[in-house]
Design a protein around this motif. Sequence first.
Motif, PDB file in Angstrom:
ATOM      1  N   THR A 118      61.742  59.033  71.379  1.00  0.00           N
ATOM      2  CA  THR A 118      61.921  57.740  70.732  1.00  0.00           C
ATOM      3  C   THR A 118      63.105  56.996  71.342  1.00  0.00           C
ATOM      4  OG1 THR A 118      63.404  58.594  69.031  1.00  0.00           O
ATOM      5  CG2 THR A 118      61.032  58.695  68.567  1.00  0.00           C
ATOM      6  N   LYS A 119      63.159  55.715  71.080  1.00  0.00           N
ATOM      7  CA  LYS A 119      64.246  54.884  71.602  1.00  0.00           C
ATOM      8  C   LYS A 119      65.581  55.308  70.987  1.00  0.00           C
ATOM      9  CE  LYS A 119      64.818  51.326  74.269  1.00  0.00           C
ATOM     10  NZ  LYS A 119      64.690  51.515  75.700  1.00  0.00           N
ATOM     11  N   ARG A 120      65.558  55.709  69.731  1.00  0.00           N
ATOM     12  CA  ARG A 120      66.773  56.161  69.047  1.00  0.00           C
ATOM     13  C   ARG A 120      67.336  57.411  69.714  1.00  0.00           C
ATOM     14  NH1 ARG A 120      66.084  59.346  64.454  1.00  0.00           N
ATOM     15  NH2 ARG A 120      68.091  60.249  64.021  1.00  0.00           N
ATOM     16  N   GLU A 121      66.469  58.347  70.063  1.00  0.00           N
ATOM     17  CA  GLU A 121      66.908  59.556  70.755  1.00  0.00           C
ATOM     18  C   GLU A 121      67.470  59.222  72.126  1.00  0.00           C
ATOM     19  OE1 GLU A 121      63.325  61.813  70.741  1.00  0.00           O
ATOM     20  OE2 GLU A 121      63.670  62.630  68.735  1.00  0.00           O
ATOM     21  N   GLN A 122      66.867  58.243  72.807  1.00  0.00           N
ATOM     22  CA  GLN A 122      67.369  57.832  74.114  1.00  0.00           C
ATOM     23  C   GLN A 122      68.764  57.222  73.993  1.00  0.00           C
ATOM     24  OE1 GLN A 122      65.109  54.790  76.155  1.00  0.00           O
ATOM     25  NE2 GLN A 122      65.694  55.613  78.153  1.00  0.00           N
ATOM     26  N   TYR A 170      67.223  70.338  70.044  1.00  0.00           N
ATOM     27  CA  TYR A 170      66.539  69.867  68.831  1.00  0.00           C
ATOM     28  C   TYR A 170      65.600  68.716  69.166  1.00  0.00           C
ATOM     29  CZ  TYR A 170      65.773  67.573  64.382  1.00  0.00           C
ATOM     30  OH  TYR A 170      65.198  66.975  63.304  1.00  0.00           O
ATOM     31  N   PHE A 171      66.082  67.774  69.977  1.00  0.00           N
ATOM     32  CA  PHE A 171      65.233  66.658  70.374  1.00  0.00           C
ATOM     33  C   PHE A 171      64.041  67.138  71.182  1.00  0.00           C
ATOM     34  CE2 PHE A 171      68.876  63.334  70.245  1.00  0.00           C
ATOM     35  CZ  PHE A 171      68.698  63.197  68.884  1.00  0.00           C
ATOM     36  N   LEU A 172      64.257  68.115  72.052  1.00  0.00           N
ATOM     37  CA  LEU A 172      63.147  68.641  72.851  1.00  0.00           C
ATOM     38  C   LEU A 172      62.116  69.346  71.973  1.00  0.00           C
ATOM     39  CD1 LEU A 172      64.978  70.029  75.994  1.00  0.00           C
ATOM     40  CD2 LEU A 172      63.405  68.090  75.894  1.00  0.00           C
ATOM     41  N   GLN A 173      62.556  70.012  70.925  1.00  0.00           N
ATOM     42  CA  GLN A 173      61.624  70.693  70.027  1.00  0.00           C
ATOM     43  C   GLN A 173      60.811  69.698  69.210  1.00  0.00           C
ATOM     44  OE1 GLN A 173      60.965  73.913  70.098  1.00  0.00           O
ATOM     45  NE2 GLN A 173      62.510  74.170  71.676  1.00  0.00           N
ATOM     46  N   LEU A 183      59.896  67.613  80.051  1.00  0.00           N
ATOM     47  CA  LEU A 183      61.245  67.075  79.918  1.00  0.00           C
ATOM     48  C   LEU A 183      62.303  68.152  80.112  1.00  0.00           C
ATOM     49  CD1 LEU A 183      62.174  64.250  79.518  1.00  0.00           C
ATOM     50  CD2 LEU A 183      62.496  64.709  77.117  1.00  0.00           C
ATOM     51  N   ARG A 184      62.002  69.394  79.749  1.00  0.00           N
ATOM     52  CA  ARG A 184      62.943  70.493  80.000  1.00  0.00           C
ATOM     53  C   ARG A 184      63.201  70.638  81.500  1.00  0.00           C
ATOM     54  NH1 ARG A 184      60.020  73.568  75.885  1.00  0.00           N
ATOM     55  NH2 ARG A 184      61.288  73.465  74.020  1.00  0.00           N
ATOM     56  N   LEU A 185      62.132  70.570  82.280  1.00  0.00           N
ATOM     57  CA  LEU A 185      62.308  70.639  83.731  1.00  0.00           C
ATOM     58  C   LEU A 185      63.104  69.447  84.246  1.00  0.00           C
ATOM     59  CD1 LEU A 185      58.900  71.974  85.056  1.00  0.00           C
ATOM     60  CD2 LEU A 185      61.129  73.063  85.165  1.00  0.00           C
ATOM     61  N   LYS A 186      62.818  68.248  83.726  1.00  0.00           N
ATOM     62  CA  LYS A 186      63.590  67.070  84.125  1.00  0.00           C
ATOM     63  C   LYS A 186      65.049  67.233  83.737  1.00  0.00           C
ATOM     64  CE  LYS A 186      60.210  63.362  84.072  1.00  0.00           C
ATOM     65  NZ  LYS A 186      59.828  62.093  83.420  1.00  0.00           N
ATOM     66  N   LEU A 187      65.282  67.799  82.557  1.00  0.00           N
ATOM     67  CA  LEU A 187      66.641  67.996  82.087  1.00  0.00           C
ATOM     68  C   LEU A 187      67.408  68.896  83.032  1.00  0.00           C
ATOM     69  CD1 LEU A 187      68.892  67.969  79.877  1.00  0.00           C
ATOM     70  CD2 LEU A 187      67.753  69.949  78.924  1.00  0.00           C
TER      71      LEU A 187
END
Length: 192
Positions: A118-122, A170-173, A183-187
């Motif tokens: 979400t935009k909020r998480e970003q 938490y956000f990834l879960q 996204l984990r790989l991107k992270l």
Amino acid sequence: MTIHGFVMLALGLGLFYIRAAMTNLLFYVFGSAFALLLVAASLLFIAGVDWICAAGLGCRQVSRLRGFLFLSTAAAGCSVFLILYPGSTVRLLCYGLAVYALSLSLGKFGLARSWNGTKREQVVMYILAVVALAFSGALVAFAGQDDRESLAVVASYSLFIGFQMLLTMYFLQALKPAEASQLRLKLLQKVS
């Protein structure tokens, strides 16, 4: 990353305890030495866990994560230097952690830019990247100060990193499983 988060939270709490115990010259000397050893051991442990997790992903993934693994290994190498160098001080620790903080904040900016949630998480990711960048500057600024003040900044940074890692997990879960694994790989790639 969860292990990294919990280790950094424990390190931060331990460093605040050591700082509080530095009341006289004897405790001051032993507290500084113990703090250096504690940070060095934590960075070595985190690097070992990163390599074990990367090995579990397979050869193809390890080559994609080489920047992150280089950063982790470099931090572990600096910690070995802190253990073996007889003139190591909290000042050197602050400088090493400032470079580590700068590298992680740049990786966090890259992660925030490519965030699929979400935009909020970003926005939260961008805020965490700015705070990490500010910690990099604070570590350099407090490096020349008294060891107690420097240790307080190092402990605060450790708590922040632990909180940041756990919040990111938490956000990834919260994402869908396919998005989360991508996204984990991107992270891991963006941290490098």
